[in-house]
Scaffold this motif. Sequence first.
Motif, PDB file in Angstrom:
ATOM      1  N   LEU A 151      38.013  14.847  76.999  1.00 34.79           N
ATOM      2  CA  LEU A 151      38.967  16.060  76.717  1.00 34.79           C
ATOM      3  C   LEU A 151      39.371  16.286  75.429  1.00 34.79           C
ATOM      4  CD1 LEU A 151      40.983  16.221  80.210  1.00 34.79           C
ATOM      5  CD2 LEU A 151      38.929  17.713  79.593  1.00 34.79           C
ATOM      6  N   PRO A 152      39.973  17.540  74.832  1.00 35.44           N
ATOM      7  CA  PRO A 152      40.792  17.699  73.932  1.00 35.44           C
ATOM      8  C   PRO A 152      42.058  16.910  74.063  1.00 35.44           C
ATOM      9  CG  PRO A 152      39.894  19.807  74.620  1.00 35.44           C
ATOM     10  CD  PRO A 152      39.276  18.679  75.690  1.00 35.44           C
ATOM     11  N   ARG A 153      42.617  16.425  72.873  1.00 29.66           N
ATOM     12  CA  ARG A 153      43.610  15.602  72.899  1.00 29.66           C
ATOM     13  C   ARG A 153      45.117  15.957  73.772  1.00 29.66           C
ATOM     14  NH1 ARG A 153      46.062  15.438  67.988  1.00 29.66           N
ATOM     15  NH2 ARG A 153      43.764  15.722  67.356  1.00 29.66           N
ATOM     16  N   GLU A 154      45.249  17.159  73.560  1.00 28.51           N
ATOM     17  CA  GLU A 154      46.473  17.880  74.160  1.00 28.51           C
ATOM     18  C   GLU A 154      46.214  17.809  75.661  1.00 28.51           C
ATOM     19  OE1 GLU A 154      47.868  21.819  72.798  1.00 28.51           O
ATOM     20  OE2 GLU A 154      47.437  20.991  70.793  1.00 28.51           O
ATOM     21  N   ARG A 155      45.015  18.442  75.856  1.00 30.44           N
ATOM     22  CA  ARG A 155      44.650  18.786  77.445  1.00 30.44           C
ATOM     23  C   ARG A 155      44.573  17.345  78.176  1.00 30.44           C
ATOM     24  NH1 ARG A 155      45.534  19.690  81.181  1.00 30.44           N
ATOM     25  NH2 ARG A 155      44.349  19.971  83.072  1.00 30.44           N
ATOM     26  N   ARG A 156      44.080  16.258  77.527  1.00 28.19           N
ATOM     27  CA  ARG A 156      43.976  14.731  78.132  1.00 28.19           C
ATOM     28  C   ARG A 156      45.682  14.541  78.405  1.00 28.19           C
ATOM     29  NH1 ARG A 156      41.679  10.466  74.354  1.00 28.19           N
ATOM     30  NH2 ARG A 156      41.879   8.328  75.694  1.00 28.19           N
ATOM     31  N   LEU A 165      43.346  24.147  59.360  1.00 29.18           N
ATOM     32  CA  LEU A 165      42.272  24.589  59.657  1.00 29.18           C
ATOM     33  C   LEU A 165      41.198  23.531  60.214  1.00 29.18           C
ATOM     34  CD1 LEU A 165      41.916  27.616  57.355  1.00 29.18           C
ATOM     35  CD2 LEU A 165      41.992  27.820  59.841  1.00 29.18           C
ATOM     36  N   ALA A 166      41.209  22.465  59.560  1.00 31.09           N
ATOM     37  CA  ALA A 166      40.260  21.366  59.572  1.00 31.09           C
ATOM     38  C   ALA A 166      40.585  20.663  60.990  1.00 31.09           C
ATOM     39  CB  ALA A 166      40.467  20.388  58.419  1.00 31.09           C
ATOM     40  N   TRP A 167      41.922  20.501  60.989  1.00 29.87           N
ATOM     41  CA  TRP A 167      42.430  20.041  62.257  1.00 29.87           C
ATOM     42  C   TRP A 167      41.969  20.789  63.782  1.00 29.87           C
ATOM     43  CZ3 TRP A 167      46.450  22.448  65.416  1.00 29.87           C
ATOM     44  CH2 TRP A 167      46.888  21.312  66.804  1.00 29.87           C
ATOM     45  N   ARG A 168      41.955  22.136  63.447  1.00 31.88           N
ATOM     46  CA  ARG A 168      41.426  22.966  64.422  1.00 31.88           C
ATOM     47  C   ARG A 168      40.035  22.667  64.800  1.00 31.88           C
ATOM     48  NH1 ARG A 168      44.311  24.789  68.381  1.00 31.88           N
ATOM     49  NH2 ARG A 168      42.977  26.770  68.598  1.00 31.88           N
ATOM     50  N   LEU A 169      39.416  22.503  63.746  1.00 30.89           N
ATOM     51  CA  LEU A 169      37.941  22.126  63.640  1.00 30.89           C
ATOM     52  C   LEU A 169      37.719  20.952  64.621  1.00 30.89           C
ATOM     53  CD1 LEU A 169      36.052  22.800  60.574  1.00 30.89           C
ATOM     54  CD2 LEU A 169      35.926  24.162  62.569  1.00 30.89           C
TER      55      LEU A 169
END
Lengths: 121, 203
Positions: free
Chosen positions: B21-26, B189-193
Amino acid sequence: MEPGQTRNVLSQLRRGTVEYCVLALLRGGERYGFELARTLSEADGLVTSEGTIYPLLTRLRKEQLVSTFWRESEAGPPRRYYRLTDAGQLALSDFTREWSRFRDAVDALLQSEEGKGPDAE
Amino acid sequence: MPNDPLIDAYLRRLDHAAAALPRERRAELVAEIREHVEDALRSEGADDEVTVRNVLERLGQPEEIAAAALGDTVAPTRVDDTLRLQPVEPEQPTVPRQPVGGLEIAALVTMAVLPVLGWFVGGVLVLMSRVWSVRDRVVALLAPPVLFVVFAVVGLLMLPPDASGLGPLELAFVSALLLFGGPLLAAYLAWRLRDGEAAIQTG
């Protein structure tokens, strides 16, 4: 028909309907996750694993059918509450209507099967 | 919250199972389950081993919860939903995740290396790319001019009326903006990728 088929159909039905049951539970006002999970698991095992309600709630939130907010609790830390949005309200009434038609159609066929023809009483 | 090793082990298993899962969601999922356990124990009025075991059993296997969460993340429109009605609001079309290519790298590098002009050129490149979400693209395009205006206004307000030229404070401001603005934007932006959610969320 295979022996496991009925259970399989029921689990599919549950999976498809449980999100609307969540919306229905929120009709009466906001509730928090544990309340929702408990109520659903006690409603004839509509949810067998209480934990799976949380991914479902996240999806409802993403679909903007529910919104969340935090509220202080008397005991313990603040809790995340869920409440129905207007879109959720609409989705629920749509589903309620469709579900009644579906249920009536299935019931009519199942019961007519019990008697020998559609006209049998 | 009783610091029960059973609960800790359960949450660790969940965290592990939800690694995709994406980090936040996890993190959010684990927090929600922890909260559920706390609420359940409070409602039972007990936190002995048997009660804890029961609560965890009712939750289900951590792997099952993680799978449910992953199923929703990976396939937002499920095929087995025969009963599902048309959503009231049309669902956002989920753009399949685009691979990161030369365009994206060029955008980030331009933005990071070339102050001012690079921000605008990079912004246009980001706008052309289909990898970022609409929100990210708007941020990339608007951040430089908005920051610029904010700095200009703040600078004018801070400048005493009789001053001519820039003081050391203003110079520090401007050089900080020139030096770090681009790399910060590129880093965002890189982090969003990397986050993997960029292409899925269009809100």
